[in-house]
Design a protein around this motif. Structure first.
Motif, PDB file in Angstrom:
ATOM      1  N   ILE A  59       0.837  -1.197   0.000  1.00  0.00           N
ATOM      2  CA  ILE A  59       0.000   0.000   0.000  1.00  0.00           C
ATOM      3  C   ILE A  59       0.868   1.241   0.000  1.00  0.00           C
ATOM      4  O   ILE A  59       0.625   2.191  -0.745  1.00  0.00           O
ATOM      5  CB  ILE A  59      -0.949  -0.015   1.224  1.00  0.00           C
ATOM      6  CG1 ILE A  59      -1.941  -1.159   1.102  1.00  0.00           C
ATOM      7  CG2 ILE A  59      -1.698   1.297   1.340  1.00  0.00           C
ATOM      8  CD1 ILE A  59      -2.760  -1.383   2.332  1.00  0.00           C
ATOM      9  N   PHE A  60       1.931   1.214   0.841  1.00  0.00           N
ATOM     10  CA  PHE A  60       2.797   2.390   0.912  1.00  0.00           C
ATOM     11  C   PHE A  60       3.399   2.696  -0.453  1.00  0.00           C
ATOM     12  O   PHE A  60       3.366   3.833  -0.913  1.00  0.00           O
ATOM     13  CB  PHE A  60       3.909   2.168   1.940  1.00  0.00           C
ATOM     14  CG  PHE A  60       4.933   3.257   1.910  1.00  0.00           C
ATOM     15  CD1 PHE A  60       4.645   4.501   2.454  1.00  0.00           C
ATOM     16  CD2 PHE A  60       6.163   3.062   1.295  1.00  0.00           C
ATOM     17  CE1 PHE A  60       5.563   5.519   2.402  1.00  0.00           C
ATOM     18  CE2 PHE A  60       7.086   4.077   1.246  1.00  0.00           C
ATOM     19  CZ  PHE A  60       6.786   5.313   1.802  1.00  0.00           C
ATOM     20  N   LEU A  61       3.950   1.662  -1.101  1.00  0.00           N
ATOM     21  CA  LEU A  61       4.599   1.894  -2.402  1.00  0.00           C
ATOM     22  C   LEU A  61       3.608   2.441  -3.413  1.00  0.00           C
ATOM     23  O   LEU A  61       3.868   3.430  -4.102  1.00  0.00           O
ATOM     24  CB  LEU A  61       5.219   0.594  -2.913  1.00  0.00           C
ATOM     25  CG  LEU A  61       6.500   0.188  -2.185  1.00  0.00           C
ATOM     26  CD1 LEU A  61       6.996  -1.141  -2.710  1.00  0.00           C
ATOM     27  CD2 LEU A  61       7.574   1.251  -2.349  1.00  0.00           C
ATOM     28  N   GLY A  62       2.429   1.805  -3.492  1.00  0.00           N
ATOM     29  CA  GLY A  62       1.425   2.252  -4.450  1.00  0.00           C
ATOM     30  C   GLY A  62       1.004   3.678  -4.201  1.00  0.00           C
ATOM     31  O   GLY A  62       1.011   4.522  -5.109  1.00  0.00           O
ATOM     32  N   TYR A 112      -0.929   8.735   6.277  1.00  0.00           N
ATOM     33  CA  TYR A 112      -1.153   8.957   7.707  1.00  0.00           C
ATOM     34  C   TYR A 112      -1.744   7.711   8.361  1.00  0.00           C
ATOM     35  O   TYR A 112      -1.380   7.345   9.478  1.00  0.00           O
ATOM     36  CB  TYR A 112      -2.112  10.124   7.927  1.00  0.00           C
ATOM     37  CG  TYR A 112      -1.471  11.483   7.817  1.00  0.00           C
ATOM     38  CD1 TYR A 112      -0.327  11.789   8.540  1.00  0.00           C
ATOM     39  CD2 TYR A 112      -2.021  12.473   7.020  1.00  0.00           C
ATOM     40  CE1 TYR A 112       0.261  13.031   8.447  1.00  0.00           C
ATOM     41  CE2 TYR A 112      -1.447  13.718   6.919  1.00  0.00           C
ATOM     42  CZ  TYR A 112      -0.309  13.988   7.642  1.00  0.00           C
ATOM     43  OH  TYR A 112       0.257  15.206   7.546  1.00  0.00           O
ATOM     44  N   ILE A 113      -2.695   7.071   7.651  1.00  0.00           N
ATOM     45  CA  ILE A 113      -3.312   5.871   8.213  1.00  0.00           C
ATOM     46  C   ILE A 113      -2.258   4.790   8.398  1.00  0.00           C
ATOM     47  O   ILE A 113      -2.234   4.082   9.404  1.00  0.00           O
ATOM     48  CB  ILE A 113      -4.460   5.376   7.313  1.00  0.00           C
ATOM     49  CG1 ILE A 113      -5.625   6.350   7.404  1.00  0.00           C
ATOM     50  CG2 ILE A 113      -4.938   3.988   7.736  1.00  0.00           C
ATOM     51  CD1 ILE A 113      -6.769   6.022   6.505  1.00  0.00           C
ATOM     52  N   LEU A 114      -1.327   4.678   7.432  1.00  0.00           N
ATOM     53  CA  LEU A 114      -0.252   3.692   7.563  1.00  0.00           C
ATOM     54  C   LEU A 114       0.619   3.995   8.776  1.00  0.00           C
ATOM     55  O   LEU A 114       1.240   3.095   9.332  1.00  0.00           O
ATOM     56  CB  LEU A 114       0.602   3.670   6.294  1.00  0.00           C
ATOM     57  CG  LEU A 114      -0.020   2.989   5.084  1.00  0.00           C
ATOM     58  CD1 LEU A 114       0.942   3.046   3.924  1.00  0.00           C
ATOM     59  CD2 LEU A 114      -0.375   1.560   5.400  1.00  0.00           C
ATOM     60  N   LEU A 115       0.660   5.279   9.190  1.00  0.00           N
ATOM     61  CA  LEU A 115       1.429   5.646  10.385  1.00  0.00           C
ATOM     62  C   LEU A 115       0.574   5.552  11.637  1.00  0.00           C
ATOM     63  O   LEU A 115       0.931   6.080  12.683  1.00  0.00           O
ATOM     64  CB  LEU A 115       1.963   7.075  10.250  1.00  0.00           C
ATOM     65  CG  LEU A 115       3.050   7.289   9.209  1.00  0.00           C
ATOM     66  CD1 LEU A 115       3.306   8.766   9.019  1.00  0.00           C
ATOM     67  CD2 LEU A 115       4.323   6.594   9.652  1.00  0.00           C
ATOM     68  N   GLN A 153      -5.057   7.898  12.539  1.00  0.00           N
ATOM     69  CA  GLN A 153      -6.353   8.006  11.871  1.00  0.00           C
ATOM     70  C   GLN A 153      -6.906   9.418  11.898  1.00  0.00           C
ATOM     71  O   GLN A 153      -7.438   9.909  10.910  1.00  0.00           O
ATOM     72  CB  GLN A 153      -7.371   7.115  12.580  1.00  0.00           C
ATOM     73  CG  GLN A 153      -7.087   5.656  12.496  1.00  0.00           C
ATOM     74  CD  GLN A 153      -8.132   4.893  13.273  1.00  0.00           C
ATOM     75  OE1 GLN A 153      -8.711   5.404  14.212  1.00  0.00           O
ATOM     76  NE2 GLN A 153      -8.371   3.681  12.879  1.00  0.00           N
ATOM     77  N   PHE A 154      -6.792  10.060  13.073  1.00  0.00           N
ATOM     78  CA  PHE A 154      -7.437  11.354  13.247  1.00  0.00           C
ATOM     79  C   PHE A 154      -6.896  12.377  12.253  1.00  0.00           C
ATOM     80  O   PHE A 154      -7.648  13.058  11.560  1.00  0.00           O
ATOM     81  CB  PHE A 154      -7.241  11.832  14.689  1.00  0.00           C
ATOM     82  CG  PHE A 154      -7.932  13.125  14.985  1.00  0.00           C
ATOM     83  CD1 PHE A 154      -9.312  13.188  14.979  1.00  0.00           C
ATOM     84  CD2 PHE A 154      -7.215  14.272  15.245  1.00  0.00           C
ATOM     85  CE1 PHE A 154      -9.961  14.374  15.246  1.00  0.00           C
ATOM     86  CE2 PHE A 154      -7.854  15.456  15.510  1.00  0.00           C
ATOM     87  CZ  PHE A 154      -9.222  15.512  15.510  1.00  0.00           C
ATOM     88  N   ILE A 155      -5.554  12.465  12.173  1.00  0.00           N
ATOM     89  CA  ILE A 155      -4.938  13.410  11.248  1.00  0.00           C
ATOM     90  C   ILE A 155      -5.355  13.070   9.816  1.00  0.00           C
ATOM     91  O   ILE A 155      -5.638  13.953   9.002  1.00  0.00           O
ATOM     92  CB  ILE A 155      -3.399  13.369  11.384  1.00  0.00           C
ATOM     93  CG1 ILE A 155      -2.992  13.621  12.830  1.00  0.00           C
ATOM     94  CG2 ILE A 155      -2.744  14.390  10.480  1.00  0.00           C
ATOM     95  CD1 ILE A 155      -3.348  14.973  13.345  1.00  0.00           C
ATOM     96  N   ALA A 156      -5.421  11.777   9.521  1.00  0.00           N
ATOM     97  CA  ALA A 156      -5.775  11.350   8.169  1.00  0.00           C
ATOM     98  C   ALA A 156      -7.154  11.858   7.785  1.00  0.00           C
ATOM     99  O   ALA A 156      -7.358  12.433   6.716  1.00  0.00           O
ATOM    100  CB  ALA A 156      -5.724   9.819   8.078  1.00  0.00           C
ATOM    101  N   ILE A 157      -8.121  11.666   8.689  1.00  0.00           N
ATOM    102  CA  ILE A 157      -9.484  12.034   8.323  1.00  0.00           C
ATOM    103  C   ILE A 157      -9.638  13.549   8.318  1.00  0.00           C
ATOM    104  O   ILE A 157     -10.405  14.109   7.517  1.00  0.00           O
ATOM    105  CB  ILE A 157     -10.506  11.330   9.248  1.00  0.00           C
ATOM    106  CG1 ILE A 157     -11.854  11.225   8.538  1.00  0.00           C
ATOM    107  CG2 ILE A 157     -10.673  12.010  10.548  1.00  0.00           C
ATOM    108  CD1 ILE A 157     -11.872  10.294   7.392  1.00  0.00           C
ATOM    109  N   ILE A 158      -8.889  14.250   9.189  1.00  0.00           N
ATOM    110  CA  ILE A 158      -8.929  15.716   9.155  1.00  0.00           C
ATOM    111  C   ILE A 158      -8.368  16.205   7.829  1.00  0.00           C
ATOM    112  O   ILE A 158      -8.881  17.155   7.220  1.00  0.00           O
ATOM    113  CB  ILE A 158      -8.137  16.296  10.355  1.00  0.00           C
ATOM    114  CG1 ILE A 158      -8.890  16.020  11.634  1.00  0.00           C
ATOM    115  CG2 ILE A 158      -7.919  17.781  10.195  1.00  0.00           C
ATOM    116  CD1 ILE A 158     -10.244  16.659  11.733  1.00  0.00           C
TER     117      ILE A 158
END
Lengths: 339, 176
Positions: free
Chosen positions: B13-16, B52-55, B58-63
């Motif tokens: 997922i990260f590479l893609g 962000y989700i991979l890290l 979640q919260f930062i990702a959805i924001i």
């Protein structure tokens, strides 16, 4: 092996939810035409099958075999992409809706939870995807290369941004009450009878949510982006065939999602209204409540006339927005005073 | 076994996503039509959200999705639609000072990011990172830190936003 079972469970759940959602969408179009017909003292569809029950399928077949037109002035890639964005986001939102508690498969100890994804940021996920979904409508109108379409999508953009603010603020009261963004926890806190539902603690927020939700999914009386009488269908004026059907389905799927979120946040989700009724599965209660909301959305479409555009914007910013702020302040004050 | 598959999927997922993100940013600056650029901006933001989700944030990702991909790009698209696109398209690849300044700024920020990656902790402090174990309390953790440790910067930012809003109102009210 455990991993494989897990994978199978996820896939089966996804397929079932997707299928049910699509069936609901199909029969909502039938229900809407039937109910609107009876409101206007007509019969509604009654030719195709008993009570017109096969009408959605005949509509689907018709849409599928119609000529697929792309206007010469259109931005082709965006024109094709717009309905896809609309439908994909409208369906994906349903991933976080908890539509029932859990049950154990008979004969095994495998517990199936009746929700696709139980994530910590469930509520924010809904808003995130809804805001992506707006691009579908806005780009659809813009890429048609049509004045009516462009006007429709400009209206859609302005209206959705305005009402998104009030919509987001109206549910913060519920978040404060339940201290979580996880939809399962919000539902669990409303267990034990209808007097525990959030709608009694947040009545203003509930009404504001319904109003803003209607504006967000472009239903009458807020259906400015496609106002037939002035914009000749607005953003979807150039769409035909399956692309139009996708927009149509997206609108109805979005309506179901709005109703599902309202049920989850304010009406106790899958919880039964009285504790002794808990022998009936939660899914049934969820569907009953969902149906009440969906019926209300259809009913009010037959009741209210369309507002004027400047009235909508004034209503959104000068009445709804301050009201949500006041509601939020009072909720926060009461909660902090209680300890 | 299961963990290995999980790690493998994360890498895939990260590479893609990283590849798509870079591609989207390149296309973003090279497209002529501003609406297409805005769309690639959305794609880029979505890819960053996945990163962000991979890290496990979640919260930062959805924001990122709600605020940037949703609200801000929607405003950008709204403004572009009101502009006359033909004039924009004809101006094409002419040289202008804004492009020069923008280029320098881009280089500057790139060096900043490069430094942040190479030097492990530019501020001397290493922030707490999320793992798959404490991911469940992500929102609560962000909220607590925001309203205790970083309360002052948080309030300053809110004042800054109010000032910007008032400024926008005054500018639009001004009679030309």
């Amino acid at each position: 092996m455990q991993l494989l079972y897990h994978l199978i469970e996820i896939i089966v759940k996804c397929v079932v939810v997707f299928g049910c959602l699509m069936l609901c969408v199909a029969y909502m179009t039938w229900l809407e035409r039937k109910v609107l017909g009876h409101i206007q003292i007509r019969y509604g569809p009654n030719r195709c099958g008993p009570f017109g029950l096969l009408q959605p399928f005949s509509d689907g077949i018709k849409a599928f075999f119609k000529e697929d037109l792309i206007p010469g002035r259109a931005d082709k890639v965006v024109f094709v992409l717009a309905p896809m964005i609309a439908i994909v986001t409208a369906i994906s939102i349903f991933a976080v809706i908890p539509f029932g508690n859990q049950f154990t498969i008979p004969g095994t100890n495998w517990v199936v939870k009746l929700r696709l994804a139980d994530i910590d940021i469930g509520l924010l996920y809904i808003f995130g995807l809804a805001s992506i979904g707006e691009f579908g409508i806005v780009l659809g109108g813009w890429s048609s290369g049509n004045k009516y379409g462009l006007t429709g999508s400009l209206r859609a953009a302005a209206q959705m941004i305005s009402y998104e603010v009030a919509l987001g603020l109206s549910i913060i009261g519920v978040i404060i009450l339940s201290q979580s963004l996880r939809l399962t926890e919000i539902v669990n806190l409303q267990a034990g009878g209808f007097w525990n539902w959030n709608v009694w603690y947040q009545p203003v927020a509930f009404i504001l949510y319904i109003i803003c939700g209607l504006a967000e999914i472009n239903r009458t009386p807020f259906d400015m982006p496609e106002a037939e009488s002035e914009l000749a269908c607005g953003f979807n004026i150039e769409y035909s065939s399956m692309k139009f059907a996708l927009f149509f389905m997206a609108e109805y799927a979005h309506m179901i999602t709005m109703a599902a979120v309202a049920v989850t946040l304010f009406w106790g989700g899958w919880q039964p209204p009285l504790p002794f009724l808990s022998f009936i599965p939660g899914v049934v209660w969820f569907c009953i409540k969902l149906f009440i909301f969906v019926f209300f959305f259809i009913w009010q479409r037959g009741t209210f006339p369309r507002l004027r555009y400047d009235q909508i914007m004034k209503f959104g910013w000068k009445i709804l927005f301050p009201l949500t702020l006041v509601n939020l302040l009072i909720t926060a004050l009461v909660i902090s005073l209680k300890g | 076994m299961a963990e290995n598959i999980g790690t493998l999927f994360q890498w895939l997922i990260f590479l893609g996503v990283a590849f798509i993100s870079i591609l989207a940013s390149l296309l973003l600056v090279t497209r002529k039509n501003p609406i297409h650029s805005a769309l690639f901006l959305v794609l880029n933001f979505l890819c960053v959200a996945v990163l962000y989700i991979l890290l496990y944030s979640q919260f930062i990702a959805i924001i990122q999705v709600v605020v940037y991909a949703g609200a801000i790009v929607m405003l950008i698209v709204f403004v572009i639609m009101l502009l006359d696109l033909e004039v924009e398209l004809r101006s094409g690849l002419k040289f202008s000072y804004t492009k020069l300044i923008g280029g320098f700024l881009a280089l500057f920020f790139f060096l900043g990011i490069f430094y942040a990656v190479v030097a492990k902790s530019p501020t001397g402090k290493i922030g707490s990172s999320y793992t798959s174990e404490n991911i469940t309390n992500n929102v609560k953790a962000v909220g607590e830190v925001l309203f205790t440790q970083y309360l002052f910067p948080f309030e300053i930012v809110s004042i800054l936003l109010v000032v910007a809003m008032v400024g926008a109102v005054i500018l639009s009210k001004k009679r030309a």
